[in-house]
Design a protein around this motif. Structure first.
Motif, PDB file in Angstrom:
ATOM      1  N   LEU A 122      -0.760  -9.207   8.115  1.00  0.00           N
ATOM      2  CA  LEU A 122      -1.107  -8.637   9.411  1.00  0.00           C
ATOM      3  C   LEU A 122      -0.889  -7.129   9.382  1.00  0.00           C
ATOM      4  O   LEU A 122       0.207  -6.649   9.085  1.00  0.00           O
ATOM      5  CB  LEU A 122      -0.249  -9.270  10.513  1.00  0.00           C
ATOM      6  N   ARG A 123      -1.927  -6.379   9.731  1.00  0.00           N
ATOM      7  CA  ARG A 123      -1.862  -4.923   9.723  1.00  0.00           C
ATOM      8  C   ARG A 123      -1.803  -4.381  11.146  1.00  0.00           C
ATOM      9  O   ARG A 123      -2.458  -4.911  12.040  1.00  0.00           O
ATOM     10  CB  ARG A 123      -3.074  -4.339   8.983  1.00  0.00           C
ATOM     11  N   GLU A 124      -1.026  -3.307  11.299  1.00  0.00           N
ATOM     12  CA  GLU A 124      -0.931  -2.684  12.607  1.00  0.00           C
ATOM     13  C   GLU A 124      -2.283  -2.160  13.071  1.00  0.00           C
ATOM     14  O   GLU A 124      -2.574  -2.165  14.280  1.00  0.00           O
ATOM     15  CB  GLU A 124       0.107  -1.557  12.583  1.00  0.00           C
TER      16      GLU A 124
ATOM     17  N   GLY B  88       2.537  12.488  -3.462  1.00  0.00           N
ATOM     18  CA  GLY B  88       1.329  12.017  -4.125  1.00  0.00           C
ATOM     19  C   GLY B  88       0.164  11.785  -3.191  1.00  0.00           C
ATOM     20  O   GLY B  88      -0.994  12.004  -3.559  1.00  0.00           O
ATOM     21  N   THR B  89       0.457  11.333  -1.975  1.00  0.00           N
ATOM     22  CA  THR B  89      -0.605  11.058  -1.000  1.00  0.00           C
ATOM     23  C   THR B  89      -0.923  12.266  -0.132  1.00  0.00           C
ATOM     24  O   THR B  89      -1.943  12.275   0.570  1.00  0.00           O
ATOM     25  CB  THR B  89      -0.197   9.896  -0.071  1.00  0.00           C
ATOM     26  N   GLY B  90      -0.043  13.261  -0.151  1.00  0.00           N
ATOM     27  CA  GLY B  90      -0.225  14.400   0.734  1.00  0.00           C
ATOM     28  C   GLY B  90       0.189  14.110   2.168  1.00  0.00           C
ATOM     29  O   GLY B  90      -0.116  14.887   3.076  1.00  0.00           O
TER      30      GLY B  90
ATOM     31  N   GLY C 246       0.808  -1.208   0.000  1.00  0.00           N
ATOM     32  CA  GLY C 246       0.000   0.000   0.000  1.00  0.00           C
ATOM     33  C   GLY C 246       0.843   1.260   0.000  1.00  0.00           C
ATOM     34  O   GLY C 246       2.065   1.232   0.145  1.00  0.00           O
ATOM     35  N   GLU C 247       0.166   2.391  -0.177  1.00  0.00           N
ATOM     36  CA  GLU C 247       0.855   3.669  -0.179  1.00  0.00           C
ATOM     37  C   GLU C 247       0.943   4.276   1.212  1.00  0.00           C
ATOM     38  O   GLU C 247       1.912   4.967   1.531  1.00  0.00           O
ATOM     39  CB  GLU C 247       0.151   4.648  -1.128  1.00  0.00           C
ATOM     40  N   SER C 248      -0.069   4.028   2.027  1.00  0.00           N
ATOM     41  CA  SER C 248      -0.095   4.569   3.399  1.00  0.00           C
ATOM     42  C   SER C 248      -0.718   3.544   4.323  1.00  0.00           C
ATOM     43  O   SER C 248      -1.677   3.814   5.054  1.00  0.00           O
ATOM     44  CB  SER C 248      -0.884   5.887   3.436  1.00  0.00           C
ATOM     45  N   GLU C 249      -0.178   2.322   4.266  1.00  0.00           N
ATOM     46  CA  GLU C 249      -0.642   1.212   5.099  1.00  0.00           C
ATOM     47  C   GLU C 249       0.522   0.719   5.943  1.00  0.00           C
ATOM     48  O   GLU C 249       1.681   0.873   5.560  1.00  0.00           O
ATOM     49  CB  GLU C 249      -1.156   0.067   4.233  1.00  0.00           C
ATOM     50  N   PHE C 250       0.202   0.121   7.076  1.00  0.00           N
ATOM     51  CA  PHE C 250       1.233  -0.506   7.911  1.00  0.00           C
ATOM     52  C   PHE C 250       0.980  -2.003   7.901  1.00  0.00           C
ATOM     53  O   PHE C 250       0.174  -2.518   8.672  1.00  0.00           O
ATOM     54  CB  PHE C 250       1.193   0.037   9.339  1.00  0.00           C
TER      55      PHE C 250
ATOM     56  N   PRO D 228       5.567   3.380   3.500  1.00  0.00           N
ATOM     57  CA  PRO D 228       4.116   3.347   3.715  1.00  0.00           C
ATOM     58  C   PRO D 228       3.742   3.270   5.191  1.00  0.00           C
ATOM     59  O   PRO D 228       2.726   3.836   5.601  1.00  0.00           O
ATOM     60  CB  PRO D 228       3.667   2.094   2.947  1.00  0.00           C
ATOM     61  N   CYS D 229       4.564   2.562   5.972  1.00  0.00           N
ATOM     62  CA  CYS D 229       4.264   2.439   7.408  1.00  0.00           C
ATOM     63  C   CYS D 229       4.369   3.794   8.101  1.00  0.00           C
ATOM     64  O   CYS D 229       3.521   4.154   8.934  1.00  0.00           O
ATOM     65  CB  CYS D 229       5.215   1.438   8.069  1.00  0.00           C
ATOM     66  N   ALA D 230       5.405   4.553   7.759  1.00  0.00           N
ATOM     67  CA  ALA D 230       5.581   5.872   8.368  1.00  0.00           C
ATOM     68  C   ALA D 230       4.435   6.799   7.986  1.00  0.00           C
ATOM     69  O   ALA D 230       3.956   7.597   8.813  1.00  0.00           O
ATOM     70  CB  ALA D 230       6.920   6.471   7.957  1.00  0.00           C
ATOM     71  N   ARG D 231       3.966   6.715   6.741  1.00  0.00           N
ATOM     72  CA  ARG D 231       2.835   7.551   6.343  1.00  0.00           C
ATOM     73  C   ARG D 231       1.564   7.149   7.077  1.00  0.00           C
ATOM     74  O   ARG D 231       0.757   8.005   7.463  1.00  0.00           O
ATOM     75  CB  ARG D 231       2.647   7.501   4.821  1.00  0.00           C
ATOM     76  N   TRP D 232       1.374   5.859   7.287  1.00  0.00           N
ATOM     77  CA  TRP D 232       0.218   5.404   8.074  1.00  0.00           C
ATOM     78  C   TRP D 232       0.304   5.951   9.497  1.00  0.00           C
ATOM     79  O   TRP D 232      -0.700   6.428  10.051  1.00  0.00           O
ATOM     80  CB  TRP D 232       0.156   3.883   8.106  1.00  0.00           C
ATOM     81  N   LEU D 233       1.491   5.897  10.073  1.00  0.00           N
ATOM     82  CA  LEU D 233       1.680   6.420  11.428  1.00  0.00           C
ATOM     83  C   LEU D 233       1.347   7.912  11.487  1.00  0.00           C
ATOM     84  O   LEU D 233       0.690   8.381  12.427  1.00  0.00           O
ATOM     85  CB  LEU D 233       3.116   6.174  11.882  1.00  0.00           C
TER      86      LEU D 233
END
Length: 284
Positions: free
Chosen positions: A70-72, A126-128, A59-63, A95-100
Protein backbone atom coordinates in the motif's frame (compact mmCIF):
# COMPACT_ATOMS: atom_id res chain seq x y z
CA UNK A 1 21.01 7.92 23.70
CA UNK A 2 21.26 5.54 26.64
CA UNK A 3 24.25 3.52 25.43
CA UNK A 4 27.51 4.43 23.75
CA UNK A 5 28.54 1.00 22.48
CA UNK A 6 30.25 1.04 19.10
CA UNK A 7 28.55 -0.25 15.99
CA UNK A 8 29.53 -3.91 15.49
CA UNK A 9 31.76 -4.98 12.63
CA UNK A 10 29.71 -5.28 9.44
CA UNK A 11 31.99 -7.50 7.39
CA UNK A 12 30.45 -9.06 4.31
CA UNK A 13 28.67 -12.42 4.61
CA UNK A 14 28.20 -12.09 8.36
CA UNK A 15 24.62 -11.88 9.63
CA UNK A 16 23.44 -9.43 12.27
CA UNK A 17 22.93 -12.37 14.63
CA UNK A 18 26.57 -13.40 14.21
CA UNK A 19 27.82 -9.85 14.61
CA UNK A 20 25.89 -9.43 17.85
CA UNK A 21 26.60 -12.92 19.18
CA UNK A 22 22.96 -14.02 19.28
CA UNK A 23 22.63 -17.55 20.63
CA UNK A 24 18.91 -17.98 21.28
CA UNK A 25 15.54 -16.64 22.37
CA UNK A 26 14.49 -15.84 25.93
CA UNK A 27 10.90 -15.49 27.08
CA UNK A 28 11.28 -12.66 29.57
CA UNK A 29 10.58 -9.00 30.20
CA UNK A 30 12.67 -6.29 28.55
CA UNK A 31 12.44 -2.73 29.84
CA UNK A 32 12.84 0.54 27.97
CA UNK A 33 16.65 0.97 28.29
CA UNK A 34 17.39 -2.63 27.29
CA UNK A 35 14.92 -2.51 24.40
CA UNK A 36 16.37 0.74 23.10
CA UNK A 37 19.94 -0.52 23.31
CA UNK A 38 19.05 -3.78 21.56
CA UNK A 39 17.15 -2.02 18.78
CA UNK A 40 19.95 0.43 18.10
CA UNK A 41 22.59 -2.29 17.99
CA UNK A 42 20.38 -4.59 15.89
CA UNK A 43 19.57 -2.02 13.22
CA UNK A 44 23.16 -0.79 13.15
CA UNK A 45 24.28 -4.38 12.54
CA UNK A 46 21.49 -5.28 10.10
CA UNK A 47 21.12 -2.06 8.09
CA UNK A 48 23.26 -3.17 5.14
CA UNK A 49 21.63 -6.60 4.87
CA UNK A 50 18.10 -5.26 5.35
CA UNK A 51 18.45 -2.68 2.59
CA UNK A 52 20.17 -5.15 0.28
CA UNK A 53 17.18 -7.47 0.70
CA UNK A 54 14.33 -4.96 0.85
CA UNK A 55 15.68 -1.79 -0.72
CA UNK A 56 13.87 -2.52 -3.97
CA UNK A 57 10.61 -3.14 -2.08
CA UNK A 58 10.66 0.17 -0.22
CA UNK A 59 12.27 2.22 -2.99
CA UNK A 60 14.60 5.17 -2.72
CA UNK A 61 11.93 7.89 -2.63
CA UNK A 62 8.67 5.99 -2.18
CA UNK A 63 6.18 5.93 0.68
CA UNK A 64 5.22 2.27 1.11
CA UNK A 65 3.15 1.65 4.22
CA UNK A 66 3.53 -2.11 4.48
CA UNK A 67 4.58 -5.39 2.82
CA UNK A 68 1.13 -5.54 1.20
CA UNK A 69 2.45 -2.74 -1.00
CA UNK A 70 0.00 0.00 0.00
CA UNK A 71 1.43 3.35 -1.10
CA UNK A 72 0.63 6.72 0.38
CA UNK A 73 0.28 8.06 -3.15
CA UNK A 74 -2.78 5.82 -3.51
CA UNK A 75 -4.08 5.71 0.08
CA UNK A 76 -3.81 9.40 0.99
CA UNK A 77 -3.84 8.62 4.71
CA UNK A 78 -1.82 11.73 5.57
CA UNK A 79 -4.02 14.11 3.65
CA UNK A 80 -2.55 17.11 1.84
CA UNK A 81 1.13 17.29 2.80
CA UNK A 82 2.20 20.25 0.65
CA UNK A 83 3.76 22.93 2.81
CA UNK A 84 3.24 20.85 5.95
CA UNK A 85 5.94 20.12 8.50
CA UNK A 86 6.04 16.31 8.86
CA UNK A 87 7.87 14.10 11.36
CA UNK A 88 8.69 10.55 10.30
CA UNK A 89 9.24 8.37 13.37
CA UNK A 90 11.56 5.40 12.81
CA UNK A 91 12.52 6.43 9.29
CA UNK A 92 15.18 3.80 8.54
CA UNK A 93 16.81 4.88 5.28
CA UNK A 94 14.10 7.58 4.96
CA UNK A 95 12.44 6.78 1.60
CA UNK A 96 9.11 7.98 3.00
CA UNK A 97 10.57 11.31 4.09
CA UNK A 98 12.13 11.81 0.66
CA UNK A 99 8.79 11.07 -1.00
CA UNK A 100 7.16 13.63 1.29
CA UNK A 101 9.77 16.21 0.36
CA UNK A 102 9.11 15.55 -3.33
CA UNK A 103 5.42 16.27 -2.69
CA UNK A 104 6.25 19.68 -1.26
CA UNK A 105 6.23 18.79 2.44
CA UNK A 106 8.91 19.80 4.95
CA UNK A 107 9.84 16.46 6.54
CA UNK A 108 12.17 15.62 9.41
CA UNK A 109 13.30 11.98 9.55
CA UNK A 110 14.09 10.45 12.95
CA UNK A 111 15.65 7.08 13.71
CA UNK A 112 17.54 5.36 16.52
CA UNK A 113 20.13 3.74 14.25
CA UNK A 114 23.17 5.65 13.10
CA UNK A 115 23.83 3.07 10.36
CA UNK A 116 20.33 3.52 8.94
CA UNK A 117 20.75 7.29 9.00
CA UNK A 118 24.03 6.99 7.14
CA UNK A 119 22.17 5.11 4.42
CA UNK A 120 19.52 7.84 4.51
CA UNK A 121 22.16 10.53 4.03
CA UNK A 122 23.78 8.63 1.14
CA UNK A 123 20.45 8.04 -0.57
CA UNK A 124 19.56 11.68 -0.07
CA UNK A 125 22.74 12.70 -1.87
CA UNK A 126 22.20 10.09 -4.58
CA UNK A 127 18.60 11.06 -5.31
CA UNK A 128 19.10 14.78 -4.85
CA UNK A 129 16.36 14.78 -2.19
CA UNK A 130 18.05 15.42 1.13
CA UNK A 131 15.98 15.72 4.30
CA UNK A 132 16.94 16.68 7.87
CA UNK A 133 17.98 13.56 9.81
CA UNK A 134 17.81 13.22 13.61
CA UNK A 135 19.14 10.33 15.69
CA UNK A 136 16.93 9.75 18.72
CA UNK A 137 14.46 7.31 20.27
CA UNK A 138 10.72 7.64 19.77
CA UNK A 139 9.93 7.63 23.50
CA UNK A 140 11.76 10.96 23.96
CA UNK A 141 11.33 13.13 20.88
CA UNK A 142 13.85 16.01 20.83
CA UNK A 143 11.39 18.60 19.52
CA UNK A 144 9.40 21.47 20.99
CA UNK A 145 5.69 21.22 21.66
CA UNK A 146 3.40 21.75 18.66
CA UNK A 147 6.29 21.57 16.14
CA UNK A 148 4.65 19.46 13.42
CA UNK A 149 1.49 19.36 11.35
CA UNK A 150 1.73 15.62 10.64
CA UNK A 151 3.58 12.62 12.10
CA UNK A 152 3.89 9.21 10.48
CA UNK A 153 5.60 5.87 10.93
CA UNK A 154 5.68 2.92 8.54
CA UNK A 155 6.74 0.02 10.80
CA UNK A 156 9.21 2.29 12.57
CA UNK A 157 9.87 2.36 16.31
CA UNK A 158 6.41 1.48 17.69
CA UNK A 159 6.73 -2.35 17.66
CA UNK A 160 10.19 -2.20 19.22
CA UNK A 161 9.67 0.06 22.24
CA UNK A 162 8.81 -1.16 25.73
CA UNK A 163 6.55 1.82 26.43
CA UNK A 164 4.52 2.59 23.29
CA UNK A 165 2.19 4.71 25.40
CA UNK A 166 5.07 7.17 25.78
CA UNK A 167 5.47 7.31 22.01
CA UNK A 168 1.79 8.23 21.68
CA UNK A 169 2.15 10.96 24.31
CA UNK A 170 5.30 12.32 22.71
CA UNK A 171 3.72 12.43 19.27
CA UNK A 172 0.65 14.15 20.70
CA UNK A 173 2.93 16.70 22.36
CA UNK A 174 4.85 17.63 19.21
CA UNK A 175 1.74 17.80 17.00
CA UNK A 176 -0.13 21.02 16.48
CA UNK A 177 -3.89 21.04 17.16
CA UNK A 178 -5.58 19.27 14.28
CA UNK A 179 -2.33 17.47 13.40
CA UNK A 180 -2.56 13.95 12.03
CA UNK A 181 -0.68 10.87 13.32
CA UNK A 182 -0.66 7.74 11.16
CA UNK A 183 1.39 4.67 12.05
CA UNK A 184 1.65 1.14 10.68
CA UNK A 185 2.61 -1.91 12.73
CA UNK A 186 2.45 -5.69 12.48
CA UNK A 187 -1.18 -6.65 12.84
CA UNK A 188 -1.53 -7.75 16.49
CA UNK A 189 -3.09 -11.09 15.57
CA UNK A 190 0.19 -12.06 13.87
CA UNK A 191 1.65 -12.51 17.37
CA UNK A 192 -0.17 -15.85 17.60
CA UNK A 193 1.78 -17.31 14.68
CA UNK A 194 5.43 -18.00 13.94
CA UNK A 195 7.28 -15.72 11.52
CA UNK A 196 7.02 -18.29 8.74
CA UNK A 197 5.58 -17.26 5.36
CA UNK A 198 4.79 -20.89 4.50
CA UNK A 199 2.25 -23.47 5.72
CA UNK A 200 3.90 -23.74 9.16
CA UNK A 201 3.02 -20.08 9.67
CA UNK A 202 -0.70 -20.86 9.58
CA UNK A 203 -0.78 -22.63 12.96
CA UNK A 204 -1.44 -20.74 16.20
CA UNK A 205 1.61 -21.06 18.45
CA UNK A 206 0.87 -18.79 21.40
CA UNK A 207 -1.83 -16.69 23.00
CA UNK A 208 -2.84 -13.39 21.47
CA UNK A 209 -3.02 -12.07 25.04
CA UNK A 210 0.56 -13.03 25.95
CA UNK A 211 2.42 -9.72 25.98
CA UNK A 212 5.80 -11.19 26.94
CA UNK A 213 8.21 -9.63 24.42
CA UNK A 214 10.18 -11.58 21.88
CA UNK A 215 13.81 -11.29 23.01
CA UNK A 216 16.90 -12.66 21.29
CA UNK A 217 19.97 -12.84 23.55
CA UNK A 218 23.72 -13.31 23.43
CA UNK A 219 25.72 -15.80 25.51
CA UNK A 220 25.64 -13.45 28.51
CA UNK A 221 21.86 -13.06 28.37
CA UNK A 222 21.94 -9.52 26.97
CA UNK A 223 19.18 -8.67 24.52
CA UNK A 224 20.31 -8.39 20.89
CA UNK A 225 16.81 -7.95 19.42
CA UNK A 226 13.52 -7.08 21.09
CA UNK A 227 10.00 -6.84 19.72
CA UNK A 228 6.97 -5.95 21.83
CA UNK A 229 3.39 -7.09 21.34
CA UNK A 230 0.24 -5.12 22.08
CA UNK A 231 -3.33 -6.12 21.33
CA UNK A 232 -5.66 -3.95 19.26
CA UNK A 233 -7.35 -2.71 22.42
CA UNK A 234 -3.93 -1.86 23.92
CA UNK A 235 -3.08 0.26 20.88
CA UNK A 236 -6.41 2.06 20.98
CA UNK A 237 -6.15 2.63 24.72
CA UNK A 238 -2.68 4.18 24.31
CA UNK A 239 -3.93 6.46 21.54
CA UNK A 240 -6.92 7.67 23.55
CA UNK A 241 -4.92 8.07 26.78
CA UNK A 242 -2.50 10.37 24.93
CA UNK A 243 -5.38 12.69 24.10
CA UNK A 244 -5.52 11.65 20.45
CA UNK A 245 -8.59 10.73 18.44
CA UNK A 246 -8.65 7.48 16.45
CA UNK A 247 -10.23 8.26 13.08
CA UNK A 248 -9.77 4.90 11.42
CA UNK A 249 -8.05 1.53 11.31
CA UNK A 250 -6.79 0.23 7.97
CA UNK A 251 -6.12 -3.49 7.49
CA UNK A 252 -4.65 -3.74 3.98
CA UNK A 253 -5.70 -6.82 2.04
CA UNK A 254 -3.13 -8.79 0.10
CA UNK A 255 -3.39 -7.63 -3.52
CA UNK A 256 -4.39 -10.18 -6.11
CA UNK A 257 -1.37 -11.24 -8.15
CA UNK A 258 1.22 -9.92 -5.67
CA UNK A 259 3.83 -12.67 -5.30
CA UNK A 260 6.26 -10.87 -2.99
CA UNK A 261 7.50 -12.72 0.10
CA UNK A 262 8.77 -10.23 2.68
CA UNK A 263 9.83 -11.88 5.93
CA UNK A 264 6.69 -13.40 7.41
CA UNK A 265 4.43 -11.75 4.81
CA UNK A 266 3.42 -13.87 1.83
CA UNK A 267 0.52 -14.44 -0.58
CA UNK A 268 -0.41 -17.60 1.35
CA UNK A 269 -0.83 -15.86 4.70
CA UNK A 270 -2.08 -12.61 3.22
CA UNK A 271 -5.05 -14.36 1.63
CA UNK A 272 -6.19 -15.64 5.04
CA UNK A 273 -5.54 -12.98 7.68
CA UNK A 274 -4.20 -9.43 7.94
CA UNK A 275 -0.51 -8.70 8.34
CA UNK A 276 -0.61 -4.96 8.94
CA UNK A 277 -2.65 -2.53 11.02
CA UNK A 278 -2.51 1.18 10.18
CA UNK A 279 -3.92 3.55 12.81
CA UNK A 280 -5.13 6.94 11.56
CA UNK A 281 -5.37 9.50 14.37
CA UNK A 282 -5.39 13.23 14.98
CA UNK A 283 -4.78 15.64 17.84
CA UNK A 284 -7.98 17.57 18.54
Amino acid sequence: MTDTAKIPDVSADVSAEERLGTVGVARRAAGAPESERASRLWWDADADDYLAEHGRDIGESEFVWCPEGLREADAGLLGDVRGRRVLEVGCGSAPCARWLAAQGAHPVALDLSGAMLRHAAALGAGTGISVPLVQAGAERLPFADASFDIACSAFGAVPFVAEPERVMREVARVLRPGGRWVFAVNHPMRWMFSDDPGPDGLTVRQSYFDRTPYVEVDADGRATYVEHHRTLSDRIRDIVAAGLVLDGLVEPEWPEGRETVWGQWSPLRGALFPGTAIFVCHRP
